[in-house]
Design an enzyme around this catalytic site. Structure first.
Site, PDB file in Angstrom:
ATOM      1  N   HIS A 294      73.930  16.355 -69.718  1.00  0.00           N
ATOM      2  CA  HIS A 294      74.403  16.220 -71.098  1.00  0.00           C
ATOM      3  C   HIS A 294      75.848  16.686 -71.141  1.00  0.00           C
ATOM      4  CE1 HIS A 294      74.616  16.485 -75.452  1.00  0.00           C
ATOM      5  NE2 HIS A 294      73.529  15.748 -75.461  1.00  0.00           N
TER       6      HIS A 294
ATOM      7  N   ASP B  30      65.986  12.830 -73.903  1.00  0.00           N
ATOM      8  CA  ASP B  30      65.420  11.523 -73.516  1.00  0.00           C
ATOM      9  C   ASP B  30      64.412  11.590 -72.392  1.00  0.00           C
ATOM     10  OD1 ASP B  30      68.646  10.491 -74.265  1.00  0.00           O
ATOM     11  OD2 ASP B  30      66.858   9.810 -75.317  1.00  0.00           O
TER      12      ASP B  30
END
Ligand code: SDX
Length: 429
Positions: A306, A364
């Site tokens: 991320h 996700d």
């Protein structure tokens, strides 16, 4: 004392800039006068160190794994609130009391139907079109139906557009799904909650009654909460940039949907599930990890890493818990993909390549497994993300329009092309 930043250029010039502080988080150096003062630009492709705006909506501390919506930790909101309460919070800055919540829910409930002519937009798509392509087209087309809420300078218009988008996205997402499988559209049912209504529009058929499973509805409602907003991510920045030109809210949200579709962003949950399916078995995890560590392979561990979280994404933890709940409710606790995901996560988190690059599971990584267990096909995962993120996009868009400092977004560049030259006649080229 006002904080300042001083820039010393190698040609001897010294430039000074104000340093602005927020309520929490890093200060910013206000460089708006840099080009005027120094004739130079900053250079920050991907905006690694650039704040594009001032905002009061969402705060992320990537090192602490902290995510706050209007100051409330995501863990508490996901546990104590439902999605429409969180929508109210993101839009208005405070959680609703009982009366406010009833009014908000009632307004959203009575905006869930779409103009019946909108159905014809679906007919123009192939049945096997990617649902995100359909979403971009149909949501953008809403601009053609709602001329009475396009004046972005009018707060009332903005409010109506917000209600319409939040209320109609579930209907449009469900229609995209029904269209793709050749089943008739299912109209909204006002007696159901927001998320139960969505599940019914997705899975009910005219031939029989649809029974709502409250555990599954609660799980999907939590998934919506986890995806509702996330500061200035790529799709939110797209919505803000589109809105800065004065484009209408439906067009801006369609632009956000287009950006979210990318596999590096909202498309990662679809890619993460396809990755798990391609690995197939725990015995193949080692071989896959090797590929993900070899940059020349072009393979990435989807659902990992991320830009901001350099520690665990708090949403990934909540998503893993939701996974357990749903799989247990459905008697799928031996789901091979979930077991594979747990094994992959364990191996990756012990591997120095990922640990040294601070690559942890993000929102996700587990969301695909939960959605698949809920009966949502892989191709619809990013549409679910877009449904949930619509409230965040709208809240951020609204904040931008109301920001007295906002201007049309127009970045500059580091030009590396040809210097001025003259066109030669074709026979001399
Ligand atoms: C979302 O911004 C948001 O908030 C987004 C989001 C939201 O709610 O809006 O949180 C939703 O988009 C989550 C992210 C979903 N994307 C994925 O899961 C796709 C896989 N992840 C990556 O592509 C990547 O981690 C990003 C895009 C998420 C972040 O990329 P960065 O910050 O630009 O980091 P990078 O690409 O520069 O990578 C840093 C290093 C590189 O290695 P080195 O050059 O330092 O040797 O880490 C490596 C990368 O090669 N790396 C990975 C990796 N992610 C980064 N290696 C293997 N697998 C990965 N997933």
């Amino acid at each position: 004392m006002d904080k300042k930043a001083t820039l010393k250029l190698s040609d001897g010039r010294t430039l000074e800039f104000p340093v602005l502080g927020g309520s929490i988080g890093p200060d910013v150096i206000d460089i708006r006068s840099l080009y005027g003062q120094g004739g130079v630009f900053t250079y920050d492709p991907g905006f690694l160190s650039t704040a594009s705006c001032a905002s009061s909506i969402t705060y992320i501390d990537g090192d602490a794994g902290l995510l706050l919506y209007r100051g409330y930790p995501i863990e508490q909101l996901a546990t104590h609130c439902d999605f429409l309460e969180v929508c109210y919070l993101l839009l208005n800055g405070e959680l609703p009391n009982r009366k406010q919540k009833e009014g908000f829910v009632n307004t959203v409930t009575h905006h869930t139907m779409v103009h019946d002519q909108l159905n014809r937009f679906f007919m123009g798509f192939r049945r096997d079109a990617h649902p995100m392509a359909v979403m971009v087209g149909v949501v953008g087309a809403l601009s053609a139906f709602y001329h009475d809420s396009l004046d972005i300078a009018d707060p009332e218009h903005r409010k109506v557009a917000a209600f319409r988008l939040i209320a109609k996205m579930p209907t449009i997402v469900a229609m995209a799904y029904k269209y793709s499988i050749g089943q008739p559209f299912v109209y909204p049912q006002n007696s159901l909650s927001y998320t139960a209504n969505f599940m019914r529009m997705m899975f009910a058929v005219p031939a029989e009654e649809y029974n709502v499973n409250d555990v599954l509805v609660r799980a999907l409602d939590r998934i919506f909460i986890l995806h509702a907003d996330h500061e200035q991510n790529a799709s939110t920045s797209t919505v803000r940039l589109s809105g800065s030109s004065g484009a209408n809210p439906f067009a801006c949200i369609a632009a956000g949907i287009a950006c979210l579709w990318g596999p590096a962003h909202g498309g990662a949950n679809e890619a993460a599930l396809e990755m798990l399916e391609s690995i197939g078995d725990v015995s193949k995890v080692g071989e896959f990890i090797k590929k993900a560590k070899d940059k020349s392979s072009g393979v990435r561990l989807m659902g990992f890493g991320h830009r901001v979280y350099k520690h665990y994404d708090p949403r990934a933890k909540l998503m893993r818990e939701t996974c357990h709940e749903v799989l247990d409710e459905l008697g799928l606790h031996d789901d091979p993909l979930f077991k594979l995901a747990l094994a992959l996560e364990k191996i990756a988190l012990e591997d120095d390549y990922f640990v040294s690059r601070k690559l942890y599971p993000n929102v996700d990584f587990y969301s695909g497994i939960v959605q698949r267990a809920l009966g949502i096909p892989v191709s619809m995962f990013t549409c679910i993300f877009a449904l949930a993120r619509t409230v965040g996009w709208i809240a951020q868009w609204n904040e931008m329009i109301g920001d007295p400092e906002q201007k049309i977004g127009r970045p500059r560049q580091l030009y590396k092309g040809a210097a001025r030259r003259d066109v030669q006649p074709i026979d001399r080229r």
